[in-house]
Design a protein around this motif. Structure first.
Motif, mmCIF file in Angstrom:
data_model
loop_
_atom_site.group_PDB
_atom_site.id
_atom_site.type_symbol
_atom_site.label_atom_id
_atom_site.label_comp_id
_atom_site.label_asym_id
_atom_site.label_seq_id
_atom_site.Cartn_x
_atom_site.Cartn_y
_atom_site.Cartn_z
ATOM 1 N N LEU A 8 -42.253 36.792 8.773
ATOM 2 C CA LEU A 8 -42.059 38.233 8.611
ATOM 3 C C LEU A 8 -40.659 38.535 8.113
ATOM 4 O O LEU A 8 -40.482 39.333 7.197
ATOM 5 C CB LEU A 8 -42.332 38.949 9.928
ATOM 6 C CG LEU A 8 -42.179 40.460 9.904
ATOM 7 C CD1 LEU A 8 -43.169 41.079 8.926
ATOM 8 C CD2 LEU A 8 -42.384 41.024 11.292
ATOM 9 N N PHE A 9 -39.662 37.887 8.688
ATOM 10 C CA PHE A 9 -38.276 38.112 8.277
ATOM 11 C C PHE A 9 -38.074 37.770 6.807
ATOM 12 O O PHE A 9 -37.526 38.556 6.048
ATOM 13 C CB PHE A 9 -37.331 37.284 9.151
ATOM 14 C CG PHE A 9 -35.898 37.360 8.705
ATOM 15 C CD1 PHE A 9 -35.130 38.467 9.001
ATOM 16 C CD2 PHE A 9 -35.341 36.324 7.979
ATOM 17 C CE1 PHE A 9 -33.809 38.542 8.578
ATOM 18 C CE2 PHE A 9 -34.018 36.387 7.553
ATOM 19 C CZ PHE A 9 -33.253 37.506 7.851
ATOM 20 N N PHE A 10 -38.532 36.593 6.401
ATOM 21 C CA PHE A 10 -38.297 36.155 5.032
ATOM 22 C C PHE A 10 -39.194 36.862 4.018
ATOM 23 O O PHE A 10 -38.890 36.878 2.838
ATOM 24 C CB PHE A 10 -38.454 34.639 4.910
ATOM 25 C CG PHE A 10 -37.309 33.896 5.536
ATOM 26 C CD1 PHE A 10 -36.038 33.988 5.011
ATOM 27 C CD2 PHE A 10 -37.506 33.117 6.658
ATOM 28 C CE1 PHE A 10 -34.972 33.310 5.578
ATOM 29 C CE2 PHE A 10 -36.449 32.437 7.246
ATOM 30 C CZ PHE A 10 -35.175 32.541 6.705
ATOM 31 N N SER A 11 -40.288 37.465 4.461
ATOM 32 C CA SER A 11 -41.152 38.173 3.519
ATOM 33 C C SER A 11 -40.503 39.452 3.001
ATOM 34 O O SER A 11 -40.852 39.928 1.923
ATOM 35 C CB SER A 11 -42.495 38.501 4.170
ATOM 36 O OG SER A 11 -42.351 39.534 5.124
ATOM 37 N N ILE A 12 -39.554 40.008 3.751
ATOM 38 C CA ILE A 12 -38.900 41.237 3.297
ATOM 39 C C ILE A 12 -37.530 40.974 2.676
ATOM 40 O O ILE A 12 -36.876 41.902 2.214
ATOM 41 C CB ILE A 12 -38.772 42.254 4.448
ATOM 42 C CG1 ILE A 12 -37.949 41.702 5.590
ATOM 43 C CG2 ILE A 12 -40.130 42.698 4.917
ATOM 44 C CD1 ILE A 12 -37.666 42.695 6.697
ATOM 45 N N GLN A 13 -37.087 39.740 2.642
ATOM 46 C CA GLN A 13 -35.804 39.387 2.054
ATOM 47 C C GLN A 13 -35.961 39.150 0.561
ATOM 48 O O GLN A 13 -36.775 38.340 0.133
ATOM 49 C CB GLN A 13 -35.223 38.131 2.717
ATOM 50 C CG GLN A 13 -34.980 38.264 4.191
ATOM 51 C CD GLN A 13 -33.945 39.319 4.503
ATOM 52 O OE1 GLN A 13 -32.937 39.441 3.815
ATOM 53 N NE2 GLN A 13 -34.199 40.095 5.533
ATOM 54 N N SER A 14 -35.196 39.855 -0.243
ATOM 55 C CA SER A 14 -35.284 39.677 -1.699
ATOM 56 C C SER A 14 -34.605 38.391 -2.161
ATOM 57 O O SER A 14 -34.832 37.946 -3.282
ATOM 58 C CB SER A 14 -34.660 40.879 -2.409
ATOM 59 O OG SER A 14 -33.285 40.990 -2.063
ATOM 60 N N ASP A 15 -33.780 37.789 -1.311
ATOM 61 C CA ASP A 15 -33.104 36.548 -1.673
ATOM 62 C C ASP A 15 -34.038 35.348 -1.641
ATOM 63 O O ASP A 15 -33.703 34.281 -2.150
ATOM 64 C CB ASP A 15 -31.940 36.269 -0.720
ATOM 65 C CG ASP A 15 -30.872 37.346 -0.798
ATOM 66 O OD1 ASP A 15 -30.800 38.032 -1.833
ATOM 67 O OD2 ASP A 15 -30.116 37.489 0.176
ATOM 68 N N TYR A 16 -35.206 35.515 -1.028
ATOM 69 C CA TYR A 16 -36.163 34.427 -0.887
ATOM 70 C C TYR A 16 -37.492 34.829 -1.522
ATOM 71 O O TYR A 16 -38.402 35.290 -0.844
ATOM 72 C CB TYR A 16 -36.376 34.091 0.595
ATOM 73 C CG TYR A 16 -35.114 33.690 1.302
ATOM 74 C CD1 TYR A 16 -34.635 32.393 1.209
ATOM 75 C CD2 TYR A 16 -34.396 34.608 2.040
ATOM 76 C CE1 TYR A 16 -33.466 32.027 1.849
ATOM 77 C CE2 TYR A 16 -33.230 34.252 2.683
ATOM 78 C CZ TYR A 16 -32.766 32.960 2.582
ATOM 79 O OH TYR A 16 -31.619 32.595 3.209
#
Length: 65
Positions: free
Chosen positions: A20-28
């Protein structure tokens, strides 16, 4: 993209909070978007759907013993 909690994101976060955290990060970015293998699997699924619709146009299947 808004950071809203959809049903899909809720399920993802319930399974793994890191997803969930990484799904909203544009860096990933999601590397699965341009995956030709996953695209071929999706197309195969659509083909199965169309075949099923051809065999059962009313969408009903009854198995009687």
């Amino acid at each position: 993209m808004k950071n809203i909690l959809t049903k899909s994101r809720f399920k993802m976060g319930f399974e793994c909070s890191n997803k969930l955290f990484f799904s909203i990060q544009s860096d990933y970015p999601n590397s699965k978007i341009d995956d030709p293998f996953l695209e071929a699997l999706a197309q195969g699924g659509f083909q199965v759907e169309e075949l099923a619709r051809a065999y059962y146009p009313q969408g009903k299947f009854f198995y009687v013993l």
